[in-house]
Design a protein around this motif. Structure first.
Motif, short mmCIF file in Angstrom:
data_model
loop_
_atom_site.label_atom_id
_atom_site.label_comp_id
_atom_site.label_asym_id
_atom_site.label_seq_id
_atom_site.Cartn_x
_atom_site.Cartn_y
_atom_site.Cartn_z
N GLN A 224 0.80 -1.22 0.00
CA GLN A 224 0.00 0.00 0.00
C GLN A 224 0.84 1.28 0.00
O GLN A 224 0.29 2.37 -0.06
CB GLN A 224 -0.95 -0.01 1.20
CG GLN A 224 -2.00 -1.11 1.15
CD GLN A 224 -2.84 -1.03 -0.11
OE1 GLN A 224 -3.18 0.05 -0.57
NE2 GLN A 224 -3.17 -2.18 -0.67
N LEU A 225 2.17 1.13 0.06
CA LEU A 225 3.05 2.30 -0.05
C LEU A 225 3.39 2.61 -1.50
O LEU A 225 4.16 3.52 -1.78
CB LEU A 225 4.34 2.07 0.74
CG LEU A 225 4.17 1.97 2.26
CD1 LEU A 225 5.51 1.70 2.91
CD2 LEU A 225 3.54 3.23 2.83
N HIS A 226 2.82 1.87 -2.43
CA HIS A 226 3.07 2.04 -3.85
C HIS A 226 2.87 3.49 -4.29
O HIS A 226 1.78 4.06 -4.11
CB HIS A 226 2.15 1.11 -4.65
CG HIS A 226 2.25 1.28 -6.13
ND1 HIS A 226 3.43 1.07 -6.81
CD2 HIS A 226 1.34 1.63 -7.07
CE1 HIS A 226 3.22 1.27 -8.10
NE2 HIS A 226 1.96 1.63 -8.27
N ASP A 227 3.93 4.08 -4.80
CA ASP A 227 3.90 5.46 -5.33
C ASP A 227 3.56 6.51 -4.28
O ASP A 227 3.18 7.63 -4.63
CB ASP A 227 2.93 5.58 -6.50
CG ASP A 227 3.51 4.95 -7.76
OD1 ASP A 227 4.74 4.75 -7.81
OD2 ASP A 227 2.73 4.66 -8.70
N ARG A 228 3.64 6.18 -3.00
CA ARG A 228 3.44 7.17 -1.95
C ARG A 228 4.79 7.74 -1.53
O ARG A 228 5.82 7.09 -1.64
CB ARG A 228 2.77 6.56 -0.71
CG ARG A 228 1.32 6.12 -0.91
CD ARG A 228 0.83 5.50 0.39
NE ARG A 228 -0.51 4.94 0.27
CZ ARG A 228 -1.61 5.53 0.71
NH1 ARG A 228 -1.53 6.72 1.28
NH2 ARG A 228 -2.78 4.96 0.59
N ASP A 229 4.76 8.95 -0.98
CA ASP A 229 5.96 9.53 -0.41
C ASP A 229 5.74 9.90 1.05
O ASP A 229 6.45 10.73 1.61
CB ASP A 229 6.43 10.74 -1.21
CG ASP A 229 5.37 11.82 -1.31
OD1 ASP A 229 4.29 11.67 -0.69
OD2 ASP A 229 5.63 12.83 -2.01
N TYR A 230 4.73 9.28 1.67
CA TYR A 230 4.45 9.51 3.08
C TYR A 230 3.82 8.26 3.67
O TYR A 230 3.27 7.42 2.95
CB TYR A 230 3.49 10.70 3.27
CG TYR A 230 2.10 10.44 2.70
CD1 TYR A 230 1.08 9.96 3.51
CD2 TYR A 230 1.83 10.65 1.35
CE1 TYR A 230 -0.18 9.70 2.99
CE2 TYR A 230 0.58 10.40 0.83
CZ TYR A 230 -0.43 9.92 1.65
OH TYR A 230 -1.68 9.66 1.12
N ILE A 231 3.94 8.12 4.99
CA ILE A 231 3.31 7.01 5.69
C ILE A 231 1.93 7.48 6.15
O ILE A 231 1.83 8.49 6.84
CB ILE A 231 4.14 6.58 6.92
CG1 ILE A 231 5.52 6.10 6.49
CG2 ILE A 231 3.42 5.50 7.71
CD1 ILE A 231 5.53 4.80 5.73
N PRO A 232 0.86 6.78 5.76
CA PRO A 232 -0.48 7.20 6.19
C PRO A 232 -0.58 7.29 7.71
O PRO A 232 0.02 6.49 8.45
CB PRO A 232 -1.39 6.10 5.64
CG PRO A 232 -0.64 5.56 4.46
CD PRO A 232 0.81 5.63 4.85
N SER A 233 -1.33 8.26 8.18
CA SER A 233 -1.47 8.46 9.63
C SER A 233 -2.38 7.42 10.27
O SER A 233 -2.27 7.14 11.46
CB SER A 233 -2.02 9.87 9.91
OG SER A 233 -3.25 10.06 9.24
N ILE A 234 -3.28 6.86 9.49
CA ILE A 234 -4.20 5.84 10.01
C ILE A 234 -4.15 4.65 9.06
O ILE A 234 -4.27 4.79 7.85
CB ILE A 234 -5.64 6.38 10.10
CG1 ILE A 234 -5.71 7.51 11.12
CG2 ILE A 234 -6.61 5.26 10.47
CD1 ILE A 234 -7.10 8.10 11.27
#
Length: 480
Positions: A224-234
């Motif tokens: 679920q970190l695919h193409d993200r540049d941040y860690i989700p808060s929830i």
């Protein structure tokens, strides 16, 4: 009293405030939804926390290069390549994989060279999974891998984890999950060298869907970190840990009662209830009663931040080793690889550890360096790539070397297995097999003792002078 003309604007204003408040709540809800993790197809195989299997079979797998002469003393472990192919043969629905390296289908070597054949064979079997109706999913931090591009062209689902944005590190995890029933964990990468030229150690666990389901949650975290540049808060509940150091999974391993749980690093990647790797290592060392045997490629309790170039002492593991030796009288053996990339300060820290037992009774800490001494252009020839620890009652298998920067910046996974009281007397266990593998390496001619007061002989000029002595202690009388 206010007339109708003044009441109307007040009511309108109140309605606007109410609508604005509702819109704000709705916006917050949308943010929470889109920042959380939606886990794909969790129920597609019918395995849940309620019906998963705890009756498991575990096998130790190793790759020992042909040119390493190691006496097995009658114990032959399953070759790593055989373990990998056995997992692929069992695959019916899905194979989920994470590896820091993808270099199976090497074209740099002559196609007939046997050293690369196992890698190419494994790569082509992965290419053929789709034709069998098996879905291949790969999480990776590599951006320019021709092999991942080839697998994606054959319908593998490959997702990129931008580790640079998160920690400026890499995705160093190495594990497989097959049908969410069977798993592999260990030191090997998807690299032809892991199947031929490097010494690797890991485990394959069959029909253990409770443990596989929890490892799948780690995979889903990466996915679920695919193409993200941040860690989700929830995060979704579906990526929180099922088991940890305080509530480990109770299971049967080869009909022997045991407990197990997974740990992860860095801390930023520890979802809710997930144990940190360093805490898992700390617990295993703290629970040891008589001995701790550690085999790693590199040992360096330092953290270096590449941005500022600042280096600091990282005490998390170093201190717990010292405490076990000095305060509890636990015997510690540390086997480190000596190779081209060994940091010079490694010898300083090794000497410091050995000096703990000077003039102390009931104190035993030995350090040796494992090296294939034959000159070669390939510095990974015969490299001891193991990353594990075994004690009198537990084992920790990890993906990291015991280097501070790895735990702080790179993503990895650890597996802790602890045998129940009395289980060690019931016959050979995975702990005993791993202990035997360690002692085989420790007593081999490739393991050299650190003797700080002596100068290495000229015929061993590749060893660091003033650090090495070729004299081997007689281990036959040593017992943990």
């Amino acid at each position: 009293m206010a007339g109708p003309s003044t009441q109307e604007p007040v009511k309108t204003q109140q309605k606007c405030i109410a609508i604005f408040a509702l819109l704000c709540c709705f916006a917050v809800l949308l943010v929470l939804i889109f920042s959380s993790v939606d886990v794909w197809g969790d129920d597609e195989d019918g395995i849940t926390e309620e019906n998963c299997s705890r009756d498991c079979r575990i096998v130790l797998v190793e790759n020992i290069p042909d040119d390493l002469s190691l006496h097995l003393h009658g114990r032959s472990h399953l070759p790593l390549s055989v373990g990998f192919h056995a997992l692929l043969e069992r695959a019916q629905h899905s194979v989920e994989m994470v590896s820091s390296v993808w270099d199976l289908n090497s074209w740099e070597m002559d196609p007939v060279v046997s050293a690369a054949q196992q890698g190419r064979l494994l790569f082509h079997r992965l290419l053929g999974l789709n034709s069998r109706g098996v879905r291949l999913k790969i999480a990776s931090s590599l951006t320019n891998s021709s092999e991942l591009e080839a697998l994606a062209a054959h319908h593998a689902d490959v997702r990129f984890v931008n580790m640079t944005a998160f920690t400026r590190g890499g995705l160093h995890s190495s594990f497989w999950i097959v049908d969410r029933k069977h798993i592999y964990m260990g030191s090997a990468d998807m690299d032809w060298r892991s199947l031929s030229k490097r010494k690797e150690l890991g485990v394959v666990v069959y029909n253990c869907s409770c443990l596989a389901l929890d490892l799948h949650r780690v995979f889903s975290f990466y996915w679920q970190l695919h193409d993200r540049d941040y860690i989700p808060s929830i995060w979704s509940k579906r990526v929180t840990a099922l088991y940890g150091k305080h509530d480990a999974l109770e299971l049967q391993l080869n009909a022997t009662p045991a407990t197990a749980y997974l740990s992860t690093s860095p801390e930023l990647f520890c979802a809710k209830d997930r144990t940190r790797d360093v805490d898992a290592i700390y617990q295993v060392i703290q629970s040891a009663k008589t001995f701790v045997f550690i085999s790693v490629t590199d040992y360096l309790p330092l953290v270096k931040r590449s941005v500022r170039g600042v280096t600091r002492y990282w005490s998390s593991i170093d201190e717990v080793i010292r405490e076990a030796v000095v305060l509890r009288g636990v015997r510690v053996r540390l086997l480190i690889s000596f190779w081209k990339k060994t940091h010079p300060l490694t010898f300083n820290f090794a000497t410091s550890l050995k000096s703990l037992c000077l003039q102390l009774h009931n104190c035993s800490l030995d350090v040796r360096f494992f090296s294939h001494k034959e000159p070669t252009d390939d510095f990974q020839l015969g490299l001891n790539h193991n990353k594990y620890m075994v004690t009198d009652n537990a084992v920790y298998l990890g993906n990291h070397d015991w280097v501070g920067s790895d735990f702080v910046m790179n993503a990895g996974v650890g597996l802790v297995i602890k045998m129940k009281a009395g289980a060690l007397d019931s016959g050979a266990t995975v702990l005993q097999h791993i202990k035997a593998a360690f002692e085989r390496d420790w007593r081999s001619r490739y393991a050299k003792s650190l003797q700080g007061s002596k100068v290495g002989k000229s015929r061993h000029s590749q060893w660091p002078k003033t650090h090495w002595d070729t004299k081997q202690e007689n281990d036959e009388t040593e017992r943990p």
